[in-house]
Each structure stands twice: as C-alpha cells, then as structure tokens.
Design a protein around this motif. Structure first.
Motif, PDB file in Angstrom:
ATOM      1  N   HIS A  47      43.915  43.871  39.412  1.00 16.26           N
ATOM      2  CA  HIS A  47      43.987  42.403  39.400  1.00 16.26           C
ATOM      3  C   HIS A  47      43.863  41.835  40.811  1.00 16.26           C
ATOM      4  O   HIS A  47      43.199  40.821  41.022  1.00 16.26           O
ATOM      5  CB  HIS A  47      45.281  41.936  38.725  1.00 16.26           C
ATOM      6  N   GLU A  48      44.516  42.481  41.758  1.00 15.24           N
ATOM      7  CA  GLU A  48      44.449  42.015  43.141  1.00 15.24           C
ATOM      8  C   GLU A  48      43.044  42.154  43.736  1.00 15.24           C
ATOM      9  O   GLU A  48      42.680  41.419  44.641  1.00 15.24           O
ATOM     10  CB  GLU A  48      45.462  42.769  44.011  1.00 15.24           C
ATOM     11  N   TYR A  49      42.272  43.065  43.207  1.00 22.81           N
ATOM     12  CA  TYR A  49      40.888  43.252  43.660  1.00 22.81           C
ATOM     13  C   TYR A  49      40.122  41.930  43.611  1.00 22.81           C
ATOM     14  O   TYR A  49      39.324  41.630  44.490  1.00 22.81           O
ATOM     15  CB  TYR A  49      40.201  44.303  42.774  1.00 22.81           C
ATOM     16  N   TRP A  50      40.410  41.143  42.585  1.00 24.31           N
ATOM     17  CA  TRP A  50      39.677  39.871  42.418  1.00 24.31           C
ATOM     18  C   TRP A  50      40.099  38.832  43.445  1.00 24.31           C
ATOM     19  O   TRP A  50      39.410  37.832  43.633  1.00 24.31           O
ATOM     20  CB  TRP A  50      39.837  39.348  40.986  1.00 24.31           C
ATOM     21  N   ASN A  51      41.232  39.054  44.134  1.00 27.44           N
ATOM     22  CA  ASN A  51      41.667  38.155  45.211  1.00 27.44           C
ATOM     23  C   ASN A  51      41.153  38.599  46.578  1.00 27.44           C
ATOM     24  O   ASN A  51      41.312  37.876  47.560  1.00 27.44           O
ATOM     25  CB  ASN A  51      43.199  38.088  45.263  1.00 27.44           C
ATOM     26  N   PRO A  84      39.736  39.994  34.643  1.00 29.66           N
ATOM     27  CA  PRO A  84      39.483  38.548  34.577  1.00 29.66           C
ATOM     28  C   PRO A  84      39.589  37.940  33.168  1.00 29.66           C
ATOM     29  O   PRO A  84      39.541  36.722  33.018  1.00 29.66           O
ATOM     30  CB  PRO A  84      38.042  38.403  35.081  1.00 29.66           C
ATOM     31  N   ILE A  85      39.747  38.788  32.157  1.00 31.71           N
ATOM     32  CA  ILE A  85      39.791  38.280  30.779  1.00 31.71           C
ATOM     33  C   ILE A  85      41.232  37.957  30.406  1.00 31.71           C
ATOM     34  O   ILE A  85      42.039  38.845  30.113  1.00 31.71           O
ATOM     35  CB  ILE A  85      39.174  39.293  29.796  1.00 31.71           C
ATOM     36  N   ASP A  86      41.574  36.667  30.418  1.00 37.49           N
ATOM     37  CA  ASP A  86      42.933  36.222  30.100  1.00 37.49           C
ATOM     38  C   ASP A  86      43.171  36.184  28.597  1.00 37.49           C
ATOM     39  O   ASP A  86      42.287  35.833  27.822  1.00 37.49           O
ATOM     40  CB  ASP A  86      43.176  34.811  30.659  1.00 37.49           C
ATOM     41  N   TYR A 145      45.937  44.201  31.515  1.00 34.84           N
ATOM     42  CA  TYR A 145      47.366  44.515  31.425  1.00 34.84           C
ATOM     43  C   TYR A 145      47.723  45.033  30.027  1.00 34.84           C
ATOM     44  O   TYR A 145      48.514  45.964  29.895  1.00 34.84           O
ATOM     45  CB  TYR A 145      48.222  43.298  31.765  1.00 34.84           C
ATOM     46  N   LEU A 146      47.140  44.452  29.008  1.00 36.27           N
ATOM     47  CA  LEU A 146      47.411  44.905  27.644  1.00 36.27           C
ATOM     48  C   LEU A 146      46.910  46.336  27.441  1.00 36.27           C
ATOM     49  O   LEU A 146      47.620  47.183  26.884  1.00 36.27           O
ATOM     50  CB  LEU A 146      46.772  43.949  26.632  1.00 36.27           C
ATOM     51  N   ALA A 147      45.701  46.616  27.898  1.00 33.72           N
ATOM     52  CA  ALA A 147      45.156  47.980  27.780  1.00 33.72           C
ATOM     53  C   ALA A 147      46.026  48.978  28.548  1.00 33.72           C
ATOM     54  O   ALA A 147      46.296  50.083  28.059  1.00 33.72           O
ATOM     55  CB  ALA A 147      43.721  48.013  28.284  1.00 33.72           C
ATOM     56  N   THR A 148      46.476  48.595  29.729  1.00 34.31           N
ATOM     57  CA  THR A 148      47.332  49.474  30.537  1.00 34.31           C
ATOM     58  C   THR A 148      48.635  49.753  29.806  1.00 34.31           C
ATOM     59  O   THR A 148      49.110  50.893  29.780  1.00 34.31           O
ATOM     60  CB  THR A 148      47.601  48.843  31.915  1.00 34.31           C
ATOM     61  N   LEU A 149      49.211  48.733  29.206  1.00 26.24           N
ATOM     62  CA  LEU A 149      50.446  48.915  28.440  1.00 26.24           C
ATOM     63  C   LEU A 149      50.220  49.892  27.282  1.00 26.24           C
ATOM     64  O   LEU A 149      51.060  50.761  27.022  1.00 26.24           O
ATOM     65  CB  LEU A 149      50.953  47.572  27.915  1.00 26.24           C
ATOM     66  N   THR A 172      38.358  51.158  37.624  1.00 30.11           N
ATOM     67  CA  THR A 172      37.247  50.194  37.541  1.00 30.11           C
ATOM     68  C   THR A 172      37.218  49.540  36.165  1.00 30.11           C
ATOM     69  O   THR A 172      36.905  48.354  36.052  1.00 30.11           O
ATOM     70  CB  THR A 172      35.880  50.846  37.868  1.00 30.11           C
ATOM     71  N   GLY A 173      37.572  50.295  35.135  1.00 30.54           N
ATOM     72  CA  GLY A 173      37.674  49.693  33.798  1.00 30.54           C
ATOM     73  C   GLY A 173      38.750  48.626  33.749  1.00 30.54           C
ATOM     74  O   GLY A 173      38.550  47.539  33.201  1.00 30.54           O
ATOM     75  N   MET A 174      39.901  48.929  34.346  1.00 30.43           N
ATOM     76  CA  MET A 174      40.977  47.935  34.426  1.00 30.43           C
ATOM     77  C   MET A 174      40.502  46.691  35.174  1.00 30.43           C
ATOM     78  O   MET A 174      40.777  45.561  34.757  1.00 30.43           O
ATOM     79  CB  MET A 174      42.194  48.517  35.153  1.00 30.43           C
ATOM     80  N   ALA A 175      39.822  46.907  36.288  1.00 30.55           N
ATOM     81  CA  ALA A 175      39.360  45.781  37.106  1.00 30.55           C
ATOM     82  C   ALA A 175      38.327  44.940  36.360  1.00 30.55           C
ATOM     83  O   ALA A 175      38.316  43.716  36.473  1.00 30.55           O
ATOM     84  CB  ALA A 175      38.789  46.284  38.430  1.00 30.55           C
ATOM     85  N   MET A 176      37.467  45.594  35.576  1.00 29.52           N
ATOM     86  CA  MET A 176      36.467  44.849  34.806  1.00 29.52           C
ATOM     87  C   MET A 176      37.117  43.986  33.727  1.00 29.52           C
ATOM     88  O   MET A 176      36.608  42.929  33.377  1.00 29.52           O
ATOM     89  CB  MET A 176      35.458  45.807  34.171  1.00 29.52           C
ATOM     90  N   LEU A 177      38.251  44.453  33.210  1.00 32.47           N
ATOM     91  CA  LEU A 177      38.960  43.705  32.164  1.00 32.47           C
ATOM     92  C   LEU A 177      39.950  42.685  32.728  1.00 32.47           C
ATOM     93  O   LEU A 177      40.426  41.819  32.001  1.00 32.47           O
ATOM     94  CB  LEU A 177      39.701  44.677  31.244  1.00 32.47           C
TER      95      LEU A 177
END
Length: 191
Positions: free
Chosen positions: A106-110, A54-56, A73-77, A47-52
């Motif tokens: 990311h796909e959650y937002w689609n 949309p921030i490009d 993606y940066l945080a995941t890396l 959920t933290g990843m999903a919240m972040l």
C-alpha cells in the motif's frame, strides 16, 4: 498424486502436511531452483498485493482512526487465516511477514516513483519467467502449477515459508523426513 486442493477444508495433520511438503519438494529439489523460488514467490506475492492495493472495498472510521479496506488487505487476511488454519505454527510466523508485505504494498503507491505500474508488472513477469527457467533449466521438471493452479497461487507461498523455516533450523525432524522421501521419489523417477 495427492494434492492439498483436493480437500481445502481439512486441517493438515502431520501426515498430510508431510505428503504436501514431499509433493512440493519433489518439484523443488535443485538448489538454484529453490533459490529462485525463495526470491520470486515472495516478489510475486508482494507485486500481486501492490496491484490489488488501489482497489478499495470500503473505509472504516473509529474516532480519529481511518482504515481503507482494500482488495489487497482482504486477500492478505485470507492468506494469513488459511495458513494459520493449515499449520498454526507456520501460519503465525507468516502473520507479521504478510502483514508487513501488505502494508508495504500500500505504501508503494505513496512513493515518489515514476511508472509504478510498469515496475510492478515488470517485476511480476520477470519473477514468473525466472521460475519457469528454474524448473526447465535447473530442475528438469515442469512446474507444479500445471498440476494445480490453486496450489501455485495459494499454497506455494506457504511452502516457501516452510523452506525459510527449514533454512533457519525450525521443524528439522520434519525437514529430514521430507528430504528422505523426496530423494526416494527422485530415485524412482530416474529408474
């Protein structure tokens, strides 16, 4: 107490790793609390990843391929590289898992879903509450979060991945050593 956050630049030796797993295990020895964490920590991470998501940050285009670089993606890396740095075997195990979680975030937002933010925040909050209940009602000990915030956000998922590895039969010698020491810690605490 010895904390991983005291020296983030030190690669974990087997003794350092064992001490950290003992520290984590001392806060997570009740079966129900461990189950709650096994479910809720990955949910919190996702959920933290999903919240972040949309921030490009930027977009990279090579030929016909375009990749949106997001904070998620940066945080995941950073998580992946840090886990590989701490303990390469478990870090490499987390690479496809965390990558898949980030892609899914990311796909959650689609997805065709109403109230996306409400669902994310709701799952996030319920996961936190469940962990506090796990510690208070089942473990009988306050969360390690109160001793180390960085441990709670950065290394807690790492230790949950270790728990999954132990569950699936990996690193059993280490698991048995850790369990013996956690048991001794609980005996000292009870005296």
């Amino acid at each position: 107490h010895y904390y991983i956050t005291n020296n983030l630049r030190k690669v974990m030796t087997s003794e350092t790793l064992k001490k950290e797993l003992i520290f984590y295990g001392s806060y997570h020895s009740d079966a129900i609390n461990k189950l709650i964490h096994a479910v809720c920590v990955p949910l919190l991470l996702w959920t933290g990843m999903a919240m972040l998501a949309p921030i490009d940050i930027t977009t990279v285009t090579v030929s016909d391929f375009t990749l949106d670089i997001t904070v998620s993606y940066l945080a995941t890396l950073i998580y992946i590289l840090y886990y590989i740095y701490l303990f390469p075997a478990v870090g490499l195990i987390t690479l496809p898992i965390l990558s898949g979680m980030a892609y899914g975030a990311h796909e959650y937002w689609n997805a065709d879903c109403e109230d996306k933010w409400m669902w994310l925040v709701g799952i996030h909050v319920v996961s936190w509450v469940a962990q506090f209940v796990g510690h208070g009602k089942f473990e009988g000990r306050r969360p390690a979060l109160f001793d180390s915030l960085l441990q709670a956000f950065l290394t807690a998922p790492f230790f949950v991945f270790f728990e999954y590895c132990f569950f699936f039969g990996l690193f059993q010698d280490l698991h048995h050593e850790v369990q013996r020491e956690v048991f001794k810690n609980h005996q000292r605490k009870d005296k």
